[in-house]
Design an enzyme around this catalytic site. Structure first.
Site, PDB file in Angstrom:
ATOM      1  N   VAL A  11       0.831  -1.210   0.000  1.00 41.23           N
ATOM      2  CA  VAL A  11       0.000   0.000   0.000  1.00 41.23           C
ATOM      3  C   VAL A  11       0.865   1.259   0.000  1.00 41.23           C
ATOM      4  O   VAL A  11       0.633   2.194  -0.766  1.00 41.23           O
ATOM      5  CB  VAL A  11      -0.963  -0.021   1.214  1.00 41.23           C
ATOM      6  CG1 VAL A  11      -1.643   1.328   1.390  1.00 41.23           C
ATOM      7  CG2 VAL A  11      -2.014  -1.102   1.017  1.00 41.23           C
ATOM      8  N   THR A 124      -5.593  -0.891   7.193  1.00 44.08           N
ATOM      9  CA  THR A 124      -6.929  -1.379   7.540  1.00 44.08           C
ATOM     10  C   THR A 124      -6.967  -1.630   9.047  1.00 44.08           C
ATOM     11  O   THR A 124      -6.217  -2.470   9.548  1.00 44.08           O
ATOM     12  CB  THR A 124      -7.205  -2.685   6.768  1.00 44.08           C
ATOM     13  OG1 THR A 124      -7.073  -2.403   5.369  1.00 44.08           O
ATOM     14  CG2 THR A 124      -8.593  -3.216   7.055  1.00 44.08           C
ATOM     15  N   GLU A 160      -4.141  -6.034  -5.289  1.00 44.59           N
ATOM     16  CA  GLU A 160      -2.819  -6.421  -5.775  1.00 44.59           C
ATOM     17  C   GLU A 160      -2.982  -6.992  -7.174  1.00 44.59           C
ATOM     18  O   GLU A 160      -3.969  -7.647  -7.481  1.00 44.59           O
ATOM     19  CB  GLU A 160      -2.182  -7.442  -4.826  1.00 44.59           C
ATOM     20  CG  GLU A 160      -1.736  -6.782  -3.543  1.00 44.59           C
ATOM     21  CD  GLU A 160      -1.073  -7.735  -2.566  1.00 44.59           C
ATOM     22  OE1 GLU A 160      -0.524  -8.754  -2.987  1.00 44.59           O
ATOM     23  OE2 GLU A 160      -1.128  -7.435  -1.362  1.00 44.59           O
ATOM     24  N   GLY A 258     -13.375 -21.702  -7.180  1.00 45.00           N
ATOM     25  CA  GLY A 258     -11.958 -22.033  -7.074  1.00 45.00           C
ATOM     26  C   GLY A 258     -11.571 -22.572  -5.717  1.00 45.00           C
ATOM     27  O   GLY A 258     -12.427 -22.937  -4.905  1.00 45.00           O
ATOM     28  N   GLY A 262      -7.170 -16.102  -0.688  1.00 41.70           N
ATOM     29  CA  GLY A 262      -5.992 -15.989   0.176  1.00 41.70           C
ATOM     30  C   GLY A 262      -5.589 -14.527   0.198  1.00 41.70           C
ATOM     31  O   GLY A 262      -6.433 -13.639   0.072  1.00 41.70           O
ATOM     32  N   CYS A 265      -5.249  -9.705   2.739  1.00 36.56           N
ATOM     33  CA  CYS A 265      -6.376  -8.913   3.241  1.00 36.56           C
ATOM     34  C   CYS A 265      -7.597  -9.732   3.630  1.00 36.56           C
ATOM     35  O   CYS A 265      -8.004  -9.714   4.788  1.00 36.56           O
ATOM     36  CB  CYS A 265      -6.768  -7.867   2.211  1.00 36.56           C
ATOM     37  SG  CYS A 265      -5.492  -6.614   2.018  1.00 36.56           S
TER      38      CYS A 265
HETATM   39  N1  LIG Z   1      -1.843  -5.362   0.290  1.00 31.26           N
HETATM   40  C1  LIG Z   1      -3.028  -4.942  -0.102  1.00 31.26           C
HETATM   41  O1  LIG Z   1      -3.508  -5.298  -1.188  1.00 31.26           O
HETATM   42  C2  LIG Z   1      -3.843  -4.003   0.742  1.00 31.26           C
HETATM   43  C3  LIG Z   1      -4.954  -3.366   0.186  1.00 31.26           C
HETATM   44  C4  LIG Z   1      -5.700  -2.499   0.972  1.00 31.26           C
HETATM   45  C5  LIG Z   1      -5.341  -2.280   2.302  1.00 31.26           C
HETATM   46  N2  LIG Z   1      -4.274  -2.936   2.827  1.00 31.26           N
HETATM   47  C6  LIG Z   1      -3.916  -2.672   4.224  1.00 31.26           C
HETATM   48  O2  LIG Z   1      -2.822  -1.764   4.231  1.00 31.26           O
HETATM   49  C7  LIG Z   1      -1.936  -2.053   5.320  1.00 31.26           C
HETATM   50  C8  LIG Z   1      -0.543  -2.331   4.781  1.00 31.26           C
HETATM   51  O3  LIG Z   1      -0.605  -3.503   3.997  1.00 31.26           O
HETATM   52  P1  LIG Z   1       0.606  -3.946   3.057  1.00 31.26           P
HETATM   53  O4  LIG Z   1       0.153  -5.122   2.303  1.00 31.26           O
HETATM   54  O5  LIG Z   1       1.116  -2.762   2.338  1.00 31.26           O
HETATM   55  O6  LIG Z   1       1.683  -4.379   4.183  1.00 31.26           O
HETATM   56  P2  LIG Z   1       3.205  -4.746   3.973  1.00 31.26           P
HETATM   57  O7  LIG Z   1       3.519  -5.750   5.013  1.00 31.26           O
HETATM   58  O8  LIG Z   1       3.494  -5.049   2.549  1.00 31.26           O
HETATM   59  O9  LIG Z   1       3.966  -3.380   4.296  1.00 31.26           O
HETATM   60  C9  LIG Z   1       4.028  -2.818   5.564  1.00 31.26           C
HETATM   61  C10 LIG Z   1       5.362  -2.081   5.666  1.00 31.26           C
HETATM   62  O10 LIG Z   1       5.390  -1.357   6.899  1.00 31.26           O
HETATM   63  C11 LIG Z   1       6.716  -1.385   7.392  1.00 31.26           C
HETATM   64  N3  LIG Z   1       6.717  -1.057   8.811  1.00 31.26           N
HETATM   65  C12 LIG Z   1       6.339  -1.817   9.857  1.00 31.26           C
HETATM   66  N4  LIG Z   1       6.519  -1.150  11.009  1.00 31.26           N
HETATM   67  C13 LIG Z   1       7.000   0.046  10.683  1.00 31.26           C
HETATM   68  C14 LIG Z   1       7.384   1.181  11.442  1.00 31.26           C
HETATM   69  N5  LIG Z   1       7.283   1.204  12.772  1.00 31.26           N
HETATM   70  N6  LIG Z   1       7.838   2.264  10.783  1.00 31.26           N
HETATM   71  C15 LIG Z   1       7.948   2.253   9.440  1.00 31.26           C
HETATM   72  N7  LIG Z   1       7.602   1.217   8.670  1.00 31.26           N
HETATM   73  C16 LIG Z   1       7.139   0.126   9.286  1.00 31.26           C
HETATM   74  C17 LIG Z   1       7.173  -2.782   7.080  1.00 31.26           C
HETATM   75  O11 LIG Z   1       8.579  -2.885   7.096  1.00 31.26           O
HETATM   76  C18 LIG Z   1       6.580  -2.991   5.687  1.00 31.26           C
HETATM   77  O12 LIG Z   1       7.473  -2.609   4.665  1.00 31.26           O
HETATM   78  C19 LIG Z   1      -2.579  -3.225   6.056  1.00 31.26           C
HETATM   79  O13 LIG Z   1      -3.382  -2.729   7.083  1.00 31.26           O
HETATM   80  C20 LIG Z   1      -3.429  -3.875   4.991  1.00 31.26           C
HETATM   81  O14 LIG Z   1      -4.518  -4.580   5.542  1.00 31.26           O
HETATM   82  C21 LIG Z   1      -3.500  -3.778   2.078  1.00 31.26           C
END
Ligand SMILES: NC(=O)c1ccc[n+]([C@@H]2O[C@H](COP(=O)([O-])OP(=O)(O)OC[C@H]3O[C@@H](n4cnc5c(N)ncnc54)[C@H](O)[C@@H]3O)[C@@H](O)[C@H]2O)c1
Length: 435
Positions: A11, A124, A160, A258, A262, A265
Protein backbone atom coordinates in the site's frame (compact mmCIF):
# COMPACT_ATOMS: atom_id res chain seq x y z
CA UNK A 1 2.49 19.93 0.33
CA UNK A 2 5.19 17.70 1.83
CA UNK A 3 3.89 14.18 2.32
CA UNK A 4 5.44 11.23 4.13
CA UNK A 5 4.21 7.70 3.68
CA UNK A 6 5.09 5.45 6.62
CA UNK A 7 5.45 1.78 5.67
CA UNK A 8 6.64 1.15 2.12
CA UNK A 9 4.94 -2.20 1.50
CA UNK A 10 2.20 -2.90 -1.07
CA UNK A 11 0.00 0.00 0.00
CA UNK A 12 2.71 2.46 0.99
CA UNK A 13 4.89 2.26 -2.11
CA UNK A 14 1.89 2.35 -4.45
CA UNK A 15 0.44 5.34 -2.57
CA UNK A 16 3.82 7.10 -2.60
CA UNK A 17 4.61 6.43 -6.25
CA UNK A 18 1.14 7.42 -7.53
CA UNK A 19 1.06 10.63 -5.45
CA UNK A 20 4.56 11.49 -6.72
CA UNK A 21 3.27 10.93 -10.26
CA UNK A 22 0.44 13.38 -9.48
CA UNK A 23 3.07 15.99 -8.61
CA UNK A 24 3.31 15.84 -4.81
CA UNK A 25 6.63 15.76 -2.93
CA UNK A 26 6.67 12.34 -1.34
CA UNK A 27 9.02 10.58 1.06
CA UNK A 28 8.44 6.87 1.48
CA UNK A 29 9.57 5.73 4.91
CA UNK A 30 10.27 2.27 6.28
CA UNK A 31 12.31 0.64 9.00
CA UNK A 32 13.74 -1.87 6.51
CA UNK A 33 16.98 -0.53 4.99
CA UNK A 34 16.81 -2.99 2.10
CA UNK A 35 13.40 -1.81 0.96
CA UNK A 36 14.40 1.83 1.09
CA UNK A 37 17.66 1.27 -0.74
CA UNK A 38 15.79 -0.64 -3.47
CA UNK A 39 13.32 2.24 -3.91
CA UNK A 40 16.17 4.77 -4.05
CA UNK A 41 17.78 2.72 -6.85
CA UNK A 42 14.51 2.63 -8.79
CA UNK A 43 13.80 -1.00 -7.91
CA UNK A 44 10.30 -1.81 -6.77
CA UNK A 45 10.29 -3.74 -3.49
CA UNK A 46 7.26 -5.71 -4.77
CA UNK A 47 6.15 -7.06 -8.12
CA UNK A 48 3.25 -4.97 -9.37
CA UNK A 49 2.63 -4.12 -13.04
CA UNK A 50 3.60 -0.53 -13.88
CA UNK A 51 4.98 0.27 -10.42
CA UNK A 52 8.68 0.32 -11.16
CA UNK A 53 8.14 2.80 -14.00
CA UNK A 54 6.30 5.16 -11.63
CA UNK A 55 9.05 4.84 -9.01
CA UNK A 56 11.68 5.73 -11.63
CA UNK A 57 9.57 8.67 -12.88
CA UNK A 58 9.28 9.90 -9.30
CA UNK A 59 13.01 9.64 -8.67
CA UNK A 60 13.82 11.37 -11.98
CA UNK A 61 11.39 14.23 -11.34
CA UNK A 62 12.63 14.61 -7.76
CA UNK A 63 9.08 14.09 -6.45
CA UNK A 64 9.85 10.74 -4.85
CA UNK A 65 12.35 10.15 -2.10
CA UNK A 66 12.81 7.26 0.32
CA UNK A 67 14.35 7.10 3.75
CA UNK A 68 14.67 5.18 7.00
CA UNK A 69 14.98 8.42 8.98
CA UNK A 70 11.37 8.47 10.12
CA UNK A 71 11.42 11.21 12.76
CA UNK A 72 13.27 13.73 10.62
CA UNK A 73 10.90 13.37 7.67
CA UNK A 74 7.71 13.18 9.72
CA UNK A 75 8.70 16.40 11.50
CA UNK A 76 9.06 18.11 8.11
CA UNK A 77 5.76 16.85 6.69
CA UNK A 78 2.40 18.53 6.24
CA UNK A 79 0.65 15.19 5.79
CA UNK A 80 1.64 11.72 6.96
CA UNK A 81 0.00 8.56 5.63
CA UNK A 82 0.18 5.50 7.88
CA UNK A 83 0.48 2.37 5.72
CA UNK A 84 2.02 -0.21 8.05
CA UNK A 85 0.78 -3.79 8.29
CA UNK A 86 -2.08 -4.89 10.53
CA UNK A 87 -1.67 -8.68 10.71
CA UNK A 88 -3.68 -11.15 12.79
CA UNK A 89 -2.98 -12.29 16.32
CA UNK A 90 -3.32 -16.02 17.07
CA UNK A 91 -6.99 -15.57 17.98
CA UNK A 92 -7.72 -13.71 14.73
CA UNK A 93 -7.90 -10.29 16.37
CA UNK A 94 -6.05 -7.41 14.76
CA UNK A 95 -2.42 -7.04 15.82
CA UNK A 96 -1.92 -3.30 16.33
CA UNK A 97 1.77 -3.40 17.29
CA UNK A 98 2.95 -1.61 14.12
CA UNK A 99 0.15 0.97 14.29
CA UNK A 100 0.98 1.70 17.92
CA UNK A 101 4.69 1.90 17.26
CA UNK A 102 4.22 4.29 14.33
CA UNK A 103 1.79 6.43 16.33
CA UNK A 104 4.47 6.78 19.03
CA UNK A 105 7.07 7.69 16.42
CA UNK A 106 4.77 10.34 14.95
CA UNK A 107 4.08 11.73 18.43
CA UNK A 108 7.81 11.93 19.22
CA UNK A 109 8.63 13.47 15.84
CA UNK A 110 6.21 16.38 16.21
CA UNK A 111 6.82 17.03 19.90
CA UNK A 112 9.11 20.02 19.40
CA UNK A 113 7.29 21.52 16.45
CA UNK A 114 4.48 24.06 16.38
CA UNK A 115 3.53 23.40 12.79
CA UNK A 116 0.20 21.87 11.89
CA UNK A 117 0.29 18.29 10.68
CA UNK A 118 -2.32 15.89 9.31
CA UNK A 119 -2.08 12.17 10.06
CA UNK A 120 -4.04 9.87 7.75
CA UNK A 121 -4.50 6.19 8.58
CA UNK A 122 -4.57 4.11 5.41
CA UNK A 123 -3.85 0.77 7.06
CA UNK A 124 -6.93 -1.38 7.54
CA UNK A 125 -7.89 -1.02 11.20
CA UNK A 126 -10.96 -2.16 13.13
CA UNK A 127 -13.58 0.48 13.97
CA UNK A 128 -12.50 3.01 16.62
CA UNK A 129 -8.75 2.39 16.19
CA UNK A 130 -8.03 5.73 14.51
CA UNK A 131 -9.77 7.70 17.25
CA UNK A 132 -9.01 5.57 20.29
CA UNK A 133 -5.51 4.31 19.50
CA UNK A 134 -3.77 6.42 16.84
CA UNK A 135 -5.08 9.84 17.86
CA UNK A 136 -4.73 9.07 21.56
CA UNK A 137 -1.11 7.91 21.32
CA UNK A 138 -0.03 10.78 19.05
CA UNK A 139 -1.51 13.42 21.34
CA UNK A 140 -0.16 11.78 24.51
CA UNK A 141 3.32 11.26 23.07
CA UNK A 142 3.60 14.72 21.50
CA UNK A 143 1.85 16.77 24.15
CA UNK A 144 0.44 18.79 21.25
CA UNK A 145 -2.93 20.55 21.28
CA UNK A 146 -5.64 18.64 19.42
CA UNK A 147 -6.27 21.63 17.08
CA UNK A 148 -2.75 21.41 15.66
CA UNK A 149 -3.01 17.76 14.63
CA UNK A 150 -5.48 16.73 11.92
CA UNK A 151 -6.56 13.08 12.10
CA UNK A 152 -8.29 11.09 9.37
CA UNK A 153 -8.98 7.56 8.21
CA UNK A 154 -8.76 6.98 4.47
CA UNK A 155 -9.13 3.27 3.70
CA UNK A 156 -7.26 1.79 0.76
CA UNK A 157 -9.18 -0.33 -1.75
CA UNK A 158 -6.42 -1.22 -4.22
CA UNK A 159 -6.21 -4.78 -5.48
CA UNK A 160 -2.82 -6.42 -5.77
CA UNK A 161 -2.09 -7.17 -9.41
CA UNK A 162 -3.78 -3.95 -10.56
CA UNK A 163 -2.72 -1.74 -7.67
CA UNK A 164 -1.27 1.11 -9.72
CA UNK A 165 -4.33 1.43 -11.90
CA UNK A 166 -6.62 1.13 -8.87
CA UNK A 167 -4.72 3.87 -7.05
CA UNK A 168 -4.75 6.16 -10.10
CA UNK A 169 -8.40 5.43 -10.97
CA UNK A 170 -10.25 4.39 -7.82
CA UNK A 171 -13.99 3.50 -7.82
CA UNK A 172 -14.49 5.68 -4.77
CA UNK A 173 -12.56 7.57 -2.15
CA UNK A 174 -13.69 7.39 1.47
CA UNK A 175 -12.58 10.18 3.80
CA UNK A 176 -13.19 9.68 7.49
CA UNK A 177 -12.02 13.05 8.78
CA UNK A 178 -12.25 14.22 12.37
CA UNK A 179 -11.56 17.88 11.57
CA UNK A 180 -11.47 20.53 8.82
CA UNK A 181 -7.67 20.49 8.67
CA UNK A 182 -7.51 16.86 7.54
CA UNK A 183 -10.51 17.28 5.24
CA UNK A 184 -8.93 20.26 3.46
CA UNK A 185 -5.60 18.47 3.02
CA UNK A 186 -7.16 15.26 1.69
CA UNK A 187 -9.49 17.12 -0.68
CA UNK A 188 -6.39 18.86 -2.08
CA UNK A 189 -4.54 15.55 -2.44
CA UNK A 190 -7.47 13.88 -4.24
CA UNK A 191 -8.69 16.89 -6.23
CA UNK A 192 -7.66 15.35 -9.56
CA UNK A 193 -10.01 12.38 -9.14
CA UNK A 194 -13.43 12.23 -10.75
CA UNK A 195 -14.80 9.26 -8.77
CA UNK A 196 -17.30 9.76 -5.93
CA UNK A 197 -15.77 10.98 -2.68
CA UNK A 198 -17.61 9.98 0.45
CA UNK A 199 -17.23 11.92 3.70
CA UNK A 200 -17.90 10.23 7.02
CA UNK A 201 -16.40 9.79 10.46
CA UNK A 202 -13.29 7.60 10.92
CA UNK A 203 -15.16 4.64 12.44
CA UNK A 204 -17.54 4.56 9.46
CA UNK A 205 -14.56 4.68 7.09
CA UNK A 206 -12.95 1.81 8.99
CA UNK A 207 -16.18 -0.20 8.84
CA UNK A 208 -16.63 0.46 5.11
CA UNK A 209 -13.27 -1.19 4.46
CA UNK A 210 -14.02 -4.28 6.58
CA UNK A 211 -17.56 -4.57 5.25
CA UNK A 212 -16.35 -4.37 1.64
CA UNK A 213 -13.67 -7.03 2.10
CA UNK A 214 -15.96 -9.30 4.11
CA UNK A 215 -18.72 -8.99 1.52
CA UNK A 216 -16.35 -9.97 -1.30
CA UNK A 217 -14.92 -12.85 0.72
CA UNK A 218 -18.46 -14.03 1.53
CA UNK A 219 -19.37 -13.85 -2.16
CA UNK A 220 -16.40 -16.08 -3.01
CA UNK A 221 -17.31 -18.66 -0.36
CA UNK A 222 -20.98 -18.58 -1.37
CA UNK A 223 -20.05 -19.16 -5.00
CA UNK A 224 -17.69 -21.98 -4.02
CA UNK A 225 -20.42 -23.71 -2.05
CA UNK A 226 -22.76 -23.50 -5.06
CA UNK A 227 -20.00 -24.73 -7.39
CA UNK A 228 -19.48 -27.79 -5.19
CA UNK A 229 -23.20 -28.60 -5.58
CA UNK A 230 -22.88 -28.20 -9.34
CA UNK A 231 -19.97 -30.63 -9.31
CA UNK A 232 -22.08 -33.24 -7.55
CA UNK A 233 -25.11 -32.69 -9.78
CA UNK A 234 -22.99 -32.74 -12.91
CA UNK A 235 -23.32 -29.28 -14.32
CA UNK A 236 -20.88 -26.50 -15.06
CA UNK A 237 -21.06 -23.73 -12.47
CA UNK A 238 -19.65 -21.27 -15.03
CA UNK A 239 -22.93 -21.51 -16.95
CA UNK A 240 -24.84 -20.98 -13.71
CA UNK A 241 -22.63 -17.98 -12.92
CA UNK A 242 -23.23 -16.59 -16.40
CA UNK A 243 -26.96 -16.65 -15.75
CA UNK A 244 -26.58 -15.22 -12.26
CA UNK A 245 -24.30 -12.44 -13.45
CA UNK A 246 -26.89 -11.12 -15.88
CA UNK A 247 -28.77 -9.82 -12.86
CA UNK A 248 -27.32 -6.36 -12.25
CA UNK A 249 -27.97 -6.73 -8.51
CA UNK A 250 -25.62 -9.73 -8.45
CA UNK A 251 -23.05 -8.56 -11.08
CA UNK A 252 -20.62 -10.75 -13.02
CA UNK A 253 -17.71 -10.01 -10.69
CA UNK A 254 -16.45 -12.53 -8.16
CA UNK A 255 -18.52 -15.42 -9.53
CA UNK A 256 -15.59 -17.70 -10.35
CA UNK A 257 -15.33 -20.95 -8.40
CA UNK A 258 -11.96 -22.03 -7.07
CA UNK A 259 -9.73 -23.15 -4.24
CA UNK A 260 -10.71 -20.15 -2.15
CA UNK A 261 -9.43 -16.72 -1.25
CA UNK A 262 -5.99 -15.99 0.18
CA UNK A 263 -3.81 -12.92 0.27
CA UNK A 264 -2.91 -10.40 2.88
CA UNK A 265 -6.38 -8.91 3.24
CA UNK A 266 -9.50 -11.09 2.97
CA UNK A 267 -8.54 -13.85 5.45
CA UNK A 268 -7.11 -11.51 8.08
CA UNK A 269 -9.80 -8.85 7.70
CA UNK A 270 -12.69 -11.31 7.98
CA UNK A 271 -11.02 -12.83 11.05
CA UNK A 272 -10.40 -9.41 12.62
CA UNK A 273 -13.98 -8.24 12.09
CA UNK A 274 -15.32 -11.53 13.46
CA UNK A 275 -13.11 -11.28 16.54
CA UNK A 276 -14.00 -7.63 17.14
CA UNK A 277 -17.71 -8.53 16.90
CA UNK A 278 -17.27 -11.52 19.26
CA UNK A 279 -15.42 -9.37 21.78
CA UNK A 280 -18.49 -7.17 21.94
CA UNK A 281 -20.89 -10.08 22.27
CA UNK A 282 -22.12 -9.85 18.67
CA UNK A 283 -22.74 -12.89 16.48
CA UNK A 284 -20.92 -13.25 13.16
CA UNK A 285 -22.41 -16.35 11.56
CA UNK A 286 -21.92 -15.13 7.99
CA UNK A 287 -18.25 -14.45 8.69
CA UNK A 288 -17.85 -17.85 10.39
CA UNK A 289 -19.33 -19.59 7.34
CA UNK A 290 -17.21 -17.52 4.94
CA UNK A 291 -14.02 -18.71 6.63
CA UNK A 292 -15.11 -22.29 7.11
CA UNK A 293 -16.09 -22.80 3.44
CA UNK A 294 -12.79 -21.22 2.45
CA UNK A 295 -10.78 -23.61 4.59
CA UNK A 296 -12.33 -26.64 2.84
CA UNK A 297 -11.81 -25.58 -0.79
CA UNK A 298 -8.11 -26.56 -1.18
CA UNK A 299 -8.98 -30.14 -0.12
CA UNK A 300 -11.13 -30.50 -3.26
CA UNK A 301 -8.22 -30.36 -5.71
CA UNK A 302 -6.23 -32.83 -3.61
CA UNK A 303 -9.22 -35.20 -3.60
CA UNK A 304 -9.40 -34.80 -7.38
CA UNK A 305 -5.72 -35.75 -7.66
CA UNK A 306 -6.36 -38.87 -5.56
CA UNK A 307 -9.36 -39.82 -7.67
CA UNK A 308 -7.34 -39.48 -10.88
CA UNK A 309 -4.07 -41.02 -9.68
CA UNK A 310 -5.00 -43.33 -6.81
CA UNK A 311 -2.65 -43.22 -3.83
CA UNK A 312 -0.58 -40.02 -3.98
CA UNK A 313 2.50 -41.49 -2.29
CA UNK A 314 5.56 -40.93 -4.55
CA UNK A 315 3.39 -39.33 -7.26
CA UNK A 316 5.04 -36.27 -8.73
CA UNK A 317 2.69 -33.27 -8.75
CA UNK A 318 3.32 -29.73 -9.99
CA UNK A 319 1.47 -26.91 -8.26
CA UNK A 320 1.23 -24.11 -10.81
CA UNK A 321 0.90 -20.71 -9.17
CA UNK A 322 2.21 -19.99 -5.69
CA UNK A 323 1.24 -16.32 -5.39
CA UNK A 324 -2.21 -15.87 -3.88
CA UNK A 325 -3.40 -14.37 -7.18
CA UNK A 326 -2.03 -13.47 -10.59
CA UNK A 327 0.19 -10.44 -11.23
CA UNK A 328 1.60 -10.27 -7.74
CA UNK A 329 4.52 -11.89 -5.93
CA UNK A 330 2.55 -11.89 -2.67
CA UNK A 331 2.23 -15.37 -1.15
CA UNK A 332 0.60 -14.33 2.12
CA UNK A 333 -2.19 -16.80 2.95
CA UNK A 334 -1.90 -18.27 -0.55
CA UNK A 335 -4.02 -21.41 -0.99
CA UNK A 336 -0.85 -22.97 -2.43
CA UNK A 337 0.35 -23.50 1.15
CA UNK A 338 -2.76 -25.55 2.02
CA UNK A 339 -2.54 -27.59 -1.18
CA UNK A 340 1.19 -28.31 -0.82
CA UNK A 341 0.79 -29.26 2.83
CA UNK A 342 -2.01 -31.72 2.03
CA UNK A 343 0.00 -33.26 -0.82
CA UNK A 344 3.08 -33.60 1.37
CA UNK A 345 0.99 -35.24 4.11
CA UNK A 346 0.19 -37.93 1.56
CA UNK A 347 3.89 -38.24 0.66
CA UNK A 348 3.52 -36.90 -2.86
CA UNK A 349 6.57 -35.33 -4.45
CA UNK A 350 5.67 -31.68 -5.04
CA UNK A 351 7.26 -29.11 -7.31
CA UNK A 352 6.04 -25.51 -7.29
CA UNK A 353 5.99 -23.09 -10.21
CA UNK A 354 5.38 -19.37 -10.27
CA UNK A 355 6.60 -16.55 -12.52
CA UNK A 356 7.27 -14.25 -9.54
CA UNK A 357 6.99 -15.94 -6.17
CA UNK A 358 9.29 -18.99 -6.15
CA UNK A 359 11.97 -17.67 -3.82
CA UNK A 360 9.75 -16.76 -0.88
CA UNK A 361 7.55 -19.84 -1.29
CA UNK A 362 10.53 -22.23 -1.42
CA UNK A 363 11.98 -20.57 1.66
CA UNK A 364 8.75 -20.99 3.63
CA UNK A 365 7.88 -24.54 2.57
CA UNK A 366 11.19 -26.17 1.68
CA UNK A 367 9.75 -27.59 -1.57
CA UNK A 368 11.54 -27.28 -4.90
CA UNK A 369 10.23 -24.29 -6.83
CA UNK A 370 11.02 -23.03 -10.30
CA UNK A 371 10.00 -20.23 -12.61
CA UNK A 372 10.70 -22.44 -15.62
CA UNK A 373 7.43 -24.04 -16.73
CA UNK A 374 9.12 -26.81 -18.71
CA UNK A 375 11.14 -27.83 -15.69
CA UNK A 376 7.98 -27.85 -13.53
CA UNK A 377 6.03 -30.03 -15.95
CA UNK A 378 8.72 -32.55 -16.91
CA UNK A 379 7.76 -36.06 -15.81
CA UNK A 380 4.93 -35.09 -13.46
CA UNK A 381 1.84 -37.20 -12.93
CA UNK A 382 -0.49 -34.22 -12.80
CA UNK A 383 -0.63 -30.46 -12.39
CA UNK A 384 -2.83 -28.48 -10.02
CA UNK A 385 -3.43 -24.90 -11.06
CA UNK A 386 -3.60 -22.60 -8.05
CA UNK A 387 -3.07 -19.14 -9.62
CA UNK A 388 -4.62 -17.97 -12.88
CA UNK A 389 -1.43 -16.47 -14.37
CA UNK A 390 -1.75 -15.55 -18.07
CA UNK A 391 1.25 -17.80 -18.71
CA UNK A 392 -0.91 -20.82 -17.88
CA UNK A 393 -3.88 -19.71 -19.98
CA UNK A 394 -1.76 -19.98 -23.11
CA UNK A 395 -0.41 -23.50 -22.41
CA UNK A 396 -1.04 -25.69 -25.45
CA UNK A 397 -2.29 -29.27 -24.88
CA UNK A 398 0.67 -30.71 -26.88
CA UNK A 399 3.10 -28.90 -24.56
CA UNK A 400 1.61 -30.76 -21.61
CA UNK A 401 1.47 -34.10 -23.44
CA UNK A 402 5.12 -33.84 -24.46
CA UNK A 403 6.43 -33.02 -21.01
CA UNK A 404 4.19 -34.67 -18.44
CA UNK A 405 4.22 -38.33 -17.50
CA UNK A 406 0.43 -38.22 -17.48
CA UNK A 407 -1.24 -35.15 -18.96
CA UNK A 408 -3.73 -34.52 -16.16
CA UNK A 409 -4.78 -30.95 -15.37
CA UNK A 410 -6.66 -30.15 -12.17
CA UNK A 411 -7.82 -26.59 -12.45
CA UNK A 412 -8.32 -24.89 -9.10
CA UNK A 413 -9.11 -21.52 -10.67
CA UNK A 414 -11.19 -22.26 -13.77
CA UNK A 415 -8.26 -21.00 -15.82
CA UNK A 416 -9.34 -22.78 -19.01
CA UNK A 417 -12.66 -22.64 -20.79
CA UNK A 418 -14.62 -25.86 -20.68
CA UNK A 419 -13.79 -27.60 -23.96
CA UNK A 420 -10.25 -26.20 -24.28
CA UNK A 421 -8.75 -29.71 -24.00
CA UNK A 422 -11.57 -31.58 -25.75
CA UNK A 423 -9.66 -32.72 -28.83
CA UNK A 424 -6.48 -33.58 -26.98
CA UNK A 425 -5.12 -36.34 -24.75
CA UNK A 426 -5.21 -34.07 -21.73
CA UNK A 427 -7.55 -35.18 -18.95
CA UNK A 428 -9.06 -32.04 -17.48
CA UNK A 429 -11.02 -31.61 -14.25
CA UNK A 430 -11.94 -28.37 -12.53
CA UNK A 431 -13.81 -27.11 -9.50
CA UNK A 432 -17.51 -26.69 -10.28
CA UNK A 433 -17.27 -28.27 -13.74
CA UNK A 434 -19.28 -31.44 -13.18
CA UNK A 435 -18.06 -34.64 -14.83
N1 LIG B 1 -1.84 -5.36 0.29
C1 LIG B 1 -3.03 -4.94 -0.10
O1 LIG B 1 -3.51 -5.30 -1.19
C2 LIG B 1 -3.84 -4.00 0.74
C3 LIG B 1 -4.95 -3.37 0.19
C4 LIG B 1 -5.70 -2.50 0.97
C5 LIG B 1 -5.34 -2.28 2.30
N2 LIG B 1 -4.27 -2.94 2.83
C6 LIG B 1 -3.92 -2.67 4.22
O2 LIG B 1 -2.82 -1.76 4.23
C7 LIG B 1 -1.94 -2.05 5.32
C8 LIG B 1 -0.54 -2.33 4.78
O3 LIG B 1 -0.61 -3.50 4.00
P1 LIG B 1 0.61 -3.95 3.06
O4 LIG B 1 0.15 -5.12 2.30
O5 LIG B 1 1.12 -2.76 2.34
O6 LIG B 1 1.68 -4.38 4.18
P2 LIG B 1 3.20 -4.75 3.97
O7 LIG B 1 3.52 -5.75 5.01
O8 LIG B 1 3.49 -5.05 2.55
O9 LIG B 1 3.97 -3.38 4.30
C9 LIG B 1 4.03 -2.82 5.56
C10 LIG B 1 5.36 -2.08 5.67
O10 LIG B 1 5.39 -1.36 6.90
C11 LIG B 1 6.72 -1.38 7.39
N3 LIG B 1 6.72 -1.06 8.81
C12 LIG B 1 6.34 -1.82 9.86
N4 LIG B 1 6.52 -1.15 11.01
C13 LIG B 1 7.00 0.05 10.68
C14 LIG B 1 7.38 1.18 11.44
N5 LIG B 1 7.28 1.20 12.77
N6 LIG B 1 7.84 2.26 10.78
C15 LIG B 1 7.95 2.25 9.44
N7 LIG B 1 7.60 1.22 8.67
C16 LIG B 1 7.14 0.13 9.29
C17 LIG B 1 7.17 -2.78 7.08
O11 LIG B 1 8.58 -2.89 7.10
C18 LIG B 1 6.58 -2.99 5.69
O12 LIG B 1 7.47 -2.61 4.67
C19 LIG B 1 -2.58 -3.22 6.06
O13 LIG B 1 -3.38 -2.73 7.08
C20 LIG B 1 -3.43 -3.87 4.99
O14 LIG B 1 -4.52 -4.58 5.54
C21 LIG B 1 -3.50 -3.78 2.08
Amino acid sequence: MRISVIGSGYVGIVTGATLAEAGFKITCLDILEEKISDIKRGISPIYEPGLERLIRNGLDSGNLNASTELEKHIANSDVVFVCVGTPSNEDGSIDLQYIESVSKTIGKSIKDSEEDIVVVVKSTVVPLTTEETVQKIILEESGRKRETVGIAMNPEFLREGSAVDDALNPDRIVLGCTDEKSKTALMKIYEGHTCPIMHCDPRTAEMIKYSSNSFLAAKISFVNELANMCDKWNMDFERVAEGMGMDSRISKQFLRAGVGFGGSCFPKDVKALRRAAKNDGLSSEMLDATLSVNEKQPEIVVNMAREMLGELKNKKIAVLGLAFKADTDDIRESRAFNIVEKLKNENAEVIGHDPQATETFAKETGITCTDDLEEALRGVDCVIIQTEWDEYKSIKPEFLCNLMKKPIVIDGRRTFDNGYFTDSDVEYVAIGLGN
